[in-house]
Design an enzyme around this catalytic site. Sequence first.
Site, PDB file in Angstrom:
ATOM      1  CE  LYS A  56      -2.219   4.660  -7.612  1.00 35.20           C
ATOM      2  NZ  LYS A  56      -2.997   5.467  -8.593  1.00 35.20           N
TER       3      LYS A  56
ATOM      4  CG  HIS B  73      -6.844   4.409  -4.894  1.00 37.89           C
ATOM      5  ND1 HIS B  73      -6.855   3.292  -4.092  1.00 37.89           N
ATOM      6  CD2 HIS B  73      -6.672   3.969  -6.169  1.00 37.89           C
ATOM      7  CE1 HIS B  73      -6.674   2.216  -4.861  1.00 37.89           C
ATOM      8  NE2 HIS B  73      -6.573   2.603  -6.123  1.00 37.89           N
TER       9      HIS B  73
ATOM     10  CG  HIS C 170      -5.765  -1.847  -6.273  1.00 31.92           C
ATOM     11  ND1 HIS C 170      -4.409  -1.700  -6.456  1.00 31.92           N
ATOM     12  CD2 HIS C 170      -6.349  -0.796  -6.880  1.00 31.92           C
ATOM     13  CE1 HIS C 170      -4.194  -0.608  -7.169  1.00 31.92           C
ATOM     14  NE2 HIS C 170      -5.344  -0.037  -7.438  1.00 31.92           N
TER      15      HIS C 170
END
Lengths: 331, 331
Positions: free
Chosen positions: B104, B56, B218
């Site tokens: 997260k 990311h 993802h």
Amino acid sequence: MRKLINAPADVVADALRGLAAAHPSLRVDPVGRTVVRADAPRPGKVALVSGGGSGHEPLHAGFVGHGMLDAAAPGEVFTSPVPDQILAATLAVHGGAGVLHIVKNYSGDVLNFRLAAELAEDEDVEVVSVLVDDDVAVEDGARTAGRRGTGGTLFVEKIAGALAEEGADLERVAAAAREVNERTRSFGVALSPCTVPAAGEPTFRLGEDEIELGIGIHGEPGRERVAAMTAAEIVDAALTAIDADMPVRGAEVLVLVNGMGGTPLIEQYIAYAAAAAWLEGHGATVARRLVGPYVTSLEMAGCMISVCRLTPELTRLWDAPVETPALRWGR
Amino acid sequence: MRKLINAPADVVADALRGLAAAHPSLRVDPVGRTVVRADAPRPGKVALVSGGGSGHEPLHAGFVGHGMLDAAAPGEVFTSPVPDQILAATLAVHGGAGVLHIVKNYSGDVLNFRLAAELAEDEDVEVVSVLVDDDVAVEDGARTAGRRGTGGTLFVEKIAGALAEEGADLERVAAAAREVNERTRSFGVALSPCTVPAAGEPTFRLGEDEIELGIGIHGEPGRERVAAMTAAEIVDAALTAIDADMPVRGAEVLVLVNGMGGTPLIEQYIAYAAAAAWLEGHGATVARRLVGPYVTSLEMAGCMISVCRLTPELTRLWDAPVETPALRWGR
């Protein structure tokens, strides 16, 4: 063609509208296609104007601001800006001390910037042009006589921009731009092609498991197609080519490991690790570096490496404050 | 699989070596997999630690520095960091004023950060955890109970980081982080999938001319697959979903138009133009904005939009100086 666009014909104007909305520090004309510092013209300051085909963002419009460019003239995707557009940008930023045109060495850009410079001189604006031709991969090609201008353009714009911001005159700013170009070499590698929106088809094709060494930023042919290689092997190929043309041993260097637009940052850092190790292993000192997608080729996957042999003065100018959408630092 | 890597198993360590070589402001342990501010620990300052799967970038390691995170713990690609790694990062930056974990909302991250917090507390380090769950697209999923944490994480890290830099205590910094999360919503759209290096196959497949609305970072399933749409239609779908969950009318908002890793900047600006027009057309004022690939998903093409309803205090903290590899500004 999977693109986040509205219509192929609107790509540049729509992106310029986004740039205008996002950056109050810029004065953007999406119709006339100029991007100008909001505080232009700056009386007594040499103004820097660059431009070229769109599709290489953030180059050039993302480099307009304090310490770098005064204006950019973005053409259609992979297409030179027209002379009137370059002229408009030139006149918008002319502050009485002359204008430097920074031109990547592609035949269309060279021609159109030359015409714009002549038109500006008809209006008593002094223009000096500097060509960027840093790409060692190939000599001459469909778009170019001589070498292509690629990643090194960022170095030229940053360093000449810093000198102009200090108040140097047009001759000195132009000389610094030429010096940076002479001391800089680049080499790019494509892992995938890219598609110009108006064309709808990739600019070239790569076989499964094939990559292209020495690719141009418009997908122009490079030196050779080879089987897929590791990041370290790709970096070795790029730096070997650069080093053969401009030996790096003993030099303090500035390095750009540049993502081509479709390669994620994690891979760019993998390439940078290999580049830093290669350079140190070959007797160079990496004094400054930049990792990121700065001179792109739409969604092409791959990377380009640019190396500049620094001098103390070039290092000082590289470190000078810069405040643009894409490059920003202070001291 | 066309990737600029050496070997799938080495991706994270190689990228961390690149990060270390490129940024002297960071202390990087490529083996233990922690990225820490070089000036850590800062006595008396609340320390901010985040982390999660790699892939990311620049999230999270690119946000380590003055005014943002004190440390990041990057896991394998799309895989939670392990508790020992999070603990090491926590202990490395603990300056006596406690540590905020910004997590997260993915089951693996939640579990491993909780274990690390317990281990830290065994060593008398106070830890408070804040969950980020800004993605309105779906409730619950293979990786998540509740909503996923995505682009809004950047807002939480920036604003809580600014407050910690000012010397606020752990309770206040945690409260600000929760407030930002509560006032933020995100929605992502995929134009293409991505491939985890160790898997070698795309995480999902899209038909020709198909896109996925509400995609996770993802590649987790979103709300629906639809036929290709224009940028304006994609932005409308994203902002309609956000607005249905958190009305924007009358609000001053901070907007992130985030490239997913494989979408070039020119397209991100096209999406931003549409987003700014949409928001102003629906009664919101875009007070602050950011356009770029900040919370990516390897080479996935597409974009995510995040919107935060600002308050004067949140705006002030957003504007506070920040100095990290990926986010940098001063006043």
